[in-house]
Write a protein that holds these residues in place. Structure first.
Motif, PDB file in Angstrom:
ATOM      1  N   GLY A 235     -13.100   4.202 -13.097  1.00 39.31           N
ATOM      2  CA  GLY A 235     -11.948   4.700 -12.363  1.00 39.31           C
ATOM      3  C   GLY A 235     -11.988   4.341 -10.885  1.00 39.31           C
ATOM      4  N   GLY A 236     -10.914   3.704 -10.392  1.00 40.25           N
ATOM      5  CA  GLY A 236     -10.779   3.399  -8.980  1.00 40.25           C
ATOM      6  C   GLY A 236     -11.338   2.067  -8.538  1.00 40.25           C
ATOM      7  N   GLU A 237     -12.082   1.372  -9.411  1.00 39.84           N
ATOM      8  CA  GLU A 237     -12.707   0.108  -9.027  1.00 39.84           C
ATOM      9  C   GLU A 237     -12.326  -0.999 -10.006  1.00 39.84           C
ATOM     10  OE1 GLU A 237     -14.340  -0.566  -6.261  1.00 39.84           O
ATOM     11  OE2 GLU A 237     -14.119   1.518  -5.606  1.00 39.84           O
TER      12      GLU A 237
ATOM     13  N   ALA B 188       0.124  -0.054  -6.484  1.00 42.13           N
ATOM     14  CA  ALA B 188      -0.426   0.327  -7.788  1.00 42.13           C
ATOM     15  C   ALA B 188      -0.853  -0.919  -8.541  1.00 42.13           C
ATOM     16  CB  ALA B 188       0.610   1.105  -8.605  1.00 42.13           C
ATOM     17  N   VAL B 189      -1.919  -0.793  -9.326  1.00 43.39           N
ATOM     18  CA  VAL B 189      -2.361  -1.856 -10.219  1.00 43.39           C
ATOM     19  C   VAL B 189      -2.470  -1.254 -11.615  1.00 43.39           C
ATOM     20  CG1 VAL B 189      -4.120  -3.575 -10.763  1.00 43.39           C
ATOM     21  CG2 VAL B 189      -3.644  -2.993  -8.364  1.00 43.39           C
ATOM     22  N   LEU B 190      -1.619  -1.720 -12.509  1.00 40.60           N
ATOM     23  CA  LEU B 190      -1.627  -1.243 -13.893  1.00 40.60           C
ATOM     24  C   LEU B 190      -2.318  -2.301 -14.742  1.00 40.60           C
ATOM     25  CD1 LEU B 190       2.043   0.098 -14.163  1.00 40.60           C
ATOM     26  CD2 LEU B 190      -0.003   1.283 -13.329  1.00 40.60           C
TER      27      LEU B 190
ATOM     28  N   GLY C  58      -8.480  -0.725 -19.450  1.00 35.20           N
ATOM     29  CA  GLY C  58      -9.196   0.155 -18.540  1.00 35.20           C
ATOM     30  C   GLY C  58      -8.294   1.193 -17.900  1.00 35.20           C
ATOM     31  N   TRP C  59      -8.649   1.588 -16.687  1.00 32.35           N
ATOM     32  CA  TRP C  59      -7.912   2.624 -15.974  1.00 32.35           C
ATOM     33  C   TRP C  59      -6.772   2.025 -15.156  1.00 32.35           C
ATOM     34  CZ3 TRP C  59      -9.027   7.618 -16.886  1.00 32.35           C
ATOM     35  CH2 TRP C  59     -10.301   7.936 -17.377  1.00 32.35           C
ATOM     36  N   PRO C  60      -5.659   2.728 -15.010  1.00 28.68           N
ATOM     37  CA  PRO C  60      -4.646   2.330 -14.030  1.00 28.68           C
ATOM     38  C   PRO C  60      -5.019   2.855 -12.645  1.00 28.68           C
ATOM     39  CG  PRO C  60      -3.869   4.234 -15.253  1.00 28.68           C
ATOM     40  CD  PRO C  60      -5.223   3.889 -15.813  1.00 28.68           C
ATOM     41  N   LEU C  61      -4.569   2.149 -11.619  1.00 26.45           N
ATOM     42  CA  LEU C  61      -4.692   2.613 -10.240  1.00 26.45           C
ATOM     43  C   LEU C  61      -3.285   2.860  -9.722  1.00 26.45           C
ATOM     44  CD1 LEU C  61      -7.438   1.035 -10.691  1.00 26.45           C
ATOM     45  CD2 LEU C  61      -7.384   0.591  -8.236  1.00 26.45           C
ATOM     46  N   PHE C  62      -2.960   4.098  -9.454  1.00 23.59           N
ATOM     47  CA  PHE C  62      -1.606   4.434  -9.027  1.00 23.59           C
ATOM     48  C   PHE C  62      -1.450   4.405  -7.504  1.00 23.59           C
ATOM     49  CE2 PHE C  62      -1.773   6.873 -13.160  1.00 23.59           C
ATOM     50  CZ  PHE C  62      -1.020   5.955 -13.856  1.00 23.59           C
ATOM     51  N   ASN C  63      -2.556   4.421  -6.788  1.00 22.78           N
ATOM     52  CA  ASN C  63      -2.526   4.390  -5.330  1.00 22.78           C
ATOM     53  C   ASN C  63      -3.627   3.469  -4.815  1.00 22.78           C
ATOM     54  OD1 ASN C  63      -0.492   6.580  -4.568  1.00 22.78           O
ATOM     55  ND2 ASN C  63      -1.857   7.703  -5.946  1.00 22.78           N
ATOM     56  N   HIS C  64      -3.444   2.972  -3.585  1.00 20.64           N
ATOM     57  CA  HIS C  64      -4.465   2.160  -2.905  1.00 20.64           C
ATOM     58  C   HIS C  64      -4.813   0.908  -3.696  1.00 20.64           C
ATOM     59  CE1 HIS C  64      -4.786   5.627  -0.325  1.00 20.64           C
ATOM     60  NE2 HIS C  64      -5.156   6.388  -1.342  1.00 20.64           N
TER      61      HIS C  64
ATOM     62  N   ALA D 139      -8.156  -1.805  -3.439  1.00 18.26           N
ATOM     63  CA  ALA D 139      -9.012  -2.108  -4.580  1.00 18.26           C
ATOM     64  C   ALA D 139      -9.050  -3.606  -4.853  1.00 18.26           C
ATOM     65  CB  ALA D 139      -8.526  -1.349  -5.813  1.00 18.26           C
ATOM     66  N   LEU D 140      -7.907  -4.279  -4.728  1.00 25.63           N
ATOM     67  CA  LEU D 140      -7.879  -5.726  -4.900  1.00 25.63           C
ATOM     68  C   LEU D 140      -8.705  -6.436  -3.835  1.00 25.63           C
ATOM     69  CD1 LEU D 140      -4.116  -6.173  -5.811  1.00 25.63           C
ATOM     70  CD2 LEU D 140      -6.022  -6.896  -7.265  1.00 25.63           C
ATOM     71  N   HIS D 141      -8.616  -5.959  -2.596  1.00 24.01           N
ATOM     72  CA  HIS D 141      -9.411  -6.563  -1.525  1.00 24.01           C
ATOM     73  C   HIS D 141     -10.900  -6.375  -1.769  1.00 24.01           C
ATOM     74  CE1 HIS D 141      -5.708  -6.070   1.312  1.00 24.01           C
ATOM     75  NE2 HIS D 141      -5.634  -7.169   0.581  1.00 24.01           N
ATOM     76  N   ARG D 142     -11.300  -5.192  -2.227  1.00 24.97           N
ATOM     77  CA  ARG D 142     -12.720  -4.963  -2.529  1.00 24.97           C
ATOM     78  C   ARG D 142     -13.185  -5.902  -3.638  1.00 24.97           C
ATOM     79  NH1 ARG D 142     -11.265   0.483  -2.112  1.00 24.97           N
ATOM     80  NH2 ARG D 142     -11.335   0.775  -4.379  1.00 24.97           N
ATOM     81  N   LEU D 143     -12.332  -6.039  -4.666  1.00 31.15           N
ATOM     82  CA  LEU D 143     -12.687  -6.935  -5.757  1.00 31.15           C
ATOM     83  C   LEU D 143     -12.828  -8.367  -5.255  1.00 31.15           C
ATOM     84  CD1 LEU D 143     -13.061  -7.655  -8.746  1.00 31.15           C
ATOM     85  CD2 LEU D 143     -10.560  -7.754  -8.946  1.00 31.15           C
ATOM     86  N   ALA D 144     -11.868  -8.828  -4.471  1.00 32.27           N
ATOM     87  CA  ALA D 144     -11.910 -10.202  -3.978  1.00 32.27           C
ATOM     88  C   ALA D 144     -13.160 -10.453  -3.134  1.00 32.27           C
ATOM     89  CB  ALA D 144     -10.643 -10.504  -3.172  1.00 32.27           C
TER      90      ALA D 144
END
Length: 199
Positions: A143-145, A175-177, A181-187, A191-196
């Motif tokens: 969740g969240g990552e 949001a990233v659906l 896995g889990w959806p991200l409804f905020n931020h 999360a995409l920047h952290r992943l990149a």
């Protein structure tokens, strides 16, 4: 179906025992015909809910591994099926339209081609510049990552990383659906920047 982070977005899910996570489908309720993305088979309840929301006009499949319940849903509703253009020669279903990079599927819904994933030309979809809907490449096992498919599932890890960084550079994503896995409804952008940065 469950209400998502917008009044016009709904989803339904199925737990996958092998991967120990949920698979997801998304419904966008809109004037001019509803759009369903990567539809799983529908329960009787969810099918009734879908009909009460106006049915479905277009089914978008992000990659050939996500055909899921699309063929049955199209047969039941008369919806048109859209698929990734790079899989046209091998796609397991007949499609009414093949989607290319930056195609506008309907007003407000843009297709982005992802290179290097496990299927050619997998699609991610950007809804009204704020909600990113992903198929297989970008996932959320915790969740969240966000995370991506492991290298041994990728056709080209370098191209896959480039595709993720391209999406992370898009402005304004909230949001990233994810399909898995889990959806991200905020931020979502954070999360995409952290992943990149992690790739």
């Amino acid at each position: 179906m469950k209400q998502l982070h917008r009044k016009d977005l709904f989803g339904w899910s199925e737990f996958n025992n092998e991967r120990n996570l949920d698979f997801h489908s998304v419904l966008w309720v809109r004037e001019g015909g509803n759009v369903v993305i990567d539809p799983l088979p529908l329960s009787e309840h969810d099918h009734g809910h879908l009909q009460s929301l106006g049915g479905v006009s277009i089914i978008v499949i992000t990659n050939s591994d996500h055909c899921r319940g699309a063929e049955q849903l199209a047969a039941d509703t008369g919806a048109r099926i859209f698929g990734p253009a790079e899989e046209e020669d091998t796609f397991p279903l007949e499609c009414d339209r093949w989607l290319f990079d930056l195609d506008e599927i309907v007003p407000g819904l843009i297709a982005y081609r992802l290179d290097g994933s496990k299927t050619p030309g997998e699609l991610a979809l950007l809804l009204e510049k704020e909600t990113l809907i992903t198929g297989d490449l970008i996932r959320c096992h915790m969740g969240g990552e966000l995370c991506i498919l492991p290298d041994n599932k990728l056709s080209d890890p370098i191209k896959a990383v480039h595709s993720v960084k391209r999406l992370a550079a898009l402005p304004g994503i909230k949001a990233v659906l994810t399909g898995d896995g889990w959806p991200l409804f905020n931020h979502g952008a954070e999360a995409l920047h952290r992943l990149a940065r992690s790739l």
